[in-house]
Design a protein around this motif. Sequence first.
Motif, short mmCIF file in Angstrom:
data_model
loop_
_atom_site.label_atom_id
_atom_site.label_comp_id
_atom_site.label_asym_id
_atom_site.label_seq_id
_atom_site.Cartn_x
_atom_site.Cartn_y
_atom_site.Cartn_z
N ILE A 250 0.85 -1.19 0.00
CA ILE A 250 0.00 0.00 0.00
C ILE A 250 0.88 1.24 0.00
O ILE A 250 1.83 1.34 0.80
CB ILE A 250 -0.93 0.01 1.24
CG1 ILE A 250 -1.81 -1.24 1.24
CG2 ILE A 250 -1.79 1.27 1.24
CD1 ILE A 250 -2.64 -1.38 2.50
N LEU A 251 0.59 2.16 -0.91
CA LEU A 251 1.38 3.39 -0.99
C LEU A 251 1.10 4.29 0.22
O LEU A 251 -0.02 4.32 0.74
CB LEU A 251 1.05 4.14 -2.29
CG LEU A 251 1.75 3.65 -3.58
CD1 LEU A 251 3.27 3.75 -3.45
CD2 LEU A 251 1.36 2.23 -3.93
N LYS A 252 2.14 5.01 0.62
CA LYS A 252 2.02 5.86 1.80
C LYS A 252 0.94 6.92 1.63
O LYS A 252 0.25 7.26 2.58
CB LYS A 252 3.37 6.55 2.06
CG LYS A 252 3.86 6.38 3.47
CD LYS A 252 5.23 6.95 3.65
CE LYS A 252 5.86 6.36 4.91
NZ LYS A 252 7.25 6.80 5.08
N GLY A 253 0.77 7.42 0.42
CA GLY A 253 -0.21 8.49 0.18
C GLY A 253 -1.57 7.99 -0.22
O GLY A 253 -2.38 8.77 -0.75
N SER A 254 -1.87 6.71 0.02
CA SER A 254 -3.17 6.16 -0.37
C SER A 254 -4.32 7.01 0.17
O SER A 254 -4.34 7.37 1.34
CB SER A 254 -3.32 4.73 0.15
OG SER A 254 -4.64 4.26 -0.03
N LYS A 255 -5.29 7.29 -0.72
CA LYS A 255 -6.44 8.08 -0.32
C LYS A 255 -7.54 7.21 0.30
O LYS A 255 -8.52 7.71 0.82
CB LYS A 255 -6.98 8.85 -1.52
CG LYS A 255 -5.98 9.87 -2.08
CD LYS A 255 -6.50 10.53 -3.35
CE LYS A 255 -5.47 11.50 -3.92
NZ LYS A 255 -4.22 10.83 -4.30
N ASN A 256 -7.37 5.89 0.18
CA ASN A 256 -8.35 4.98 0.76
C ASN A 256 -7.64 3.78 1.38
O ASN A 256 -7.78 2.65 0.91
CB ASN A 256 -9.34 4.52 -0.33
CG ASN A 256 -10.59 3.89 0.26
OD1 ASN A 256 -10.65 3.60 1.46
ND2 ASN A 256 -11.59 3.65 -0.58
N PRO A 257 -6.87 4.03 2.45
CA PRO A 257 -6.09 2.95 3.05
C PRO A 257 -6.93 1.81 3.61
O PRO A 257 -6.49 0.66 3.61
CB PRO A 257 -5.29 3.65 4.16
CG PRO A 257 -6.05 4.91 4.44
CD PRO A 257 -6.67 5.32 3.14
N ALA A 258 -8.15 2.09 4.07
CA ALA A 258 -8.99 1.03 4.62
C ALA A 258 -9.36 0.02 3.53
O ALA A 258 -9.25 -1.20 3.74
CB ALA A 258 -10.25 1.63 5.24
N ALA A 259 -9.75 0.51 2.37
CA ALA A 259 -10.09 -0.38 1.25
C ALA A 259 -8.84 -1.07 0.73
O ALA A 259 -8.88 -2.24 0.32
CB ALA A 259 -10.77 0.40 0.13
N ALA A 260 -7.71 -0.37 0.74
CA ALA A 260 -6.45 -0.96 0.29
C ALA A 260 -6.06 -2.14 1.19
O ALA A 260 -5.60 -3.19 0.70
CB ALA A 260 -5.34 0.09 0.30
N LYS A 261 -6.29 -1.99 2.48
CA LYS A 261 -6.00 -3.09 3.41
C LYS A 261 -6.92 -4.28 3.17
O LYS A 261 -6.52 -5.43 3.33
CB LYS A 261 -6.10 -2.59 4.86
CG LYS A 261 -4.96 -1.66 5.25
CD LYS A 261 -5.18 -1.00 6.60
CE LYS A 261 -4.09 0.01 6.89
NZ LYS A 261 -4.34 0.75 8.15
#
Length: 327
Positions: A250-261
């Motif tokens: 997951i990229l550090k600047g992800s705008k949707n980290p919850a969905a990325a996880k």
Amino acid sequence: MVRLLLTSLVLTLASPALAAETLTLYSGRNEKLVGPLFKKFTEKTGVEVKVRYGGTSQLAATLMEEGAKTPADVFFSQDAGALGALAKAGQLQALPKETLDKVDARFRSPQGVWVGTSGRARVVAYNTKKVKADTLPKSILGFTDAKWKGRLGWAPTNASFQSFVTALRLLKGDEAATQWLKGIQANSPRVYKNNSAIIEALGRGEIDAGFVNHYYLFSAKKNNPSLPVANYFVAAGDPGALVNVAGVAILKGSKNPAAAKKLAAYLLDTEAQAYFAKETSEFPLVAGAKLAEGLPPLDKVGSPDLDLSRLDDLRGTVKLLQDTGVL
């Protein structure tokens, strides 16, 4: 009052909280292979995945260039080296412990910023009509013996071969890697464009043995079950027993980290692991996942003790291949 109520309703309907979740994914894995998996993820979670496909090294370079401004939330890499390069550049964020813990420590980032999703072993494929398995060297280093002159095939421009050479450099040193490359060169190997071409050449009896990833033979045998070719695994711990991985970060600047996880976790769940085993004959990395028929257990392969993140020095490997006349 009515106008205020209508305005409130419009604002509520337009709220981002009610909009469908979306992820932007950069995938170094082929669309034909992984596209169906992303559709299954969307059906299961409701998260829409917008995918940019390309070569792993090309996408890693793009991510480096875009830096913090990248639109990507997730990177799905064909190999660990590209993930290691992005980790070294500080562009990845930590993954949840419960996701990391599904995979053996050998196949994930020591810093917890990427995790392997499936594995592929380096093997020596050989023509079963021309070679007996018990005559093959226990180490990849043994193929520099003059008795293999004119009998070998390799694909020096192939990324998986170059990752193996990088591992050889890390495990044995540049001098030993140089001597191995020169030794194979002295045996006049036939040069092929990729792993599939090596398997085809073996089937024709054009060569006796070739250096490939294990799953190419499985793919070939789906079309031709009687192909007189088998995979040979060198001794556990040998550089030639390298198991590299496809992996997710997951990229550090992800705008949707919850969905990325959620996506990272999905790639390690039962459905996805079974998909990799069935569709690609790769090694699933989660304990208990069913292997493709004919594959030995991963712990029997004995991949050498190596931090796969360190396979990021492609430039140094290409220079070595050029210096030795292989490229």
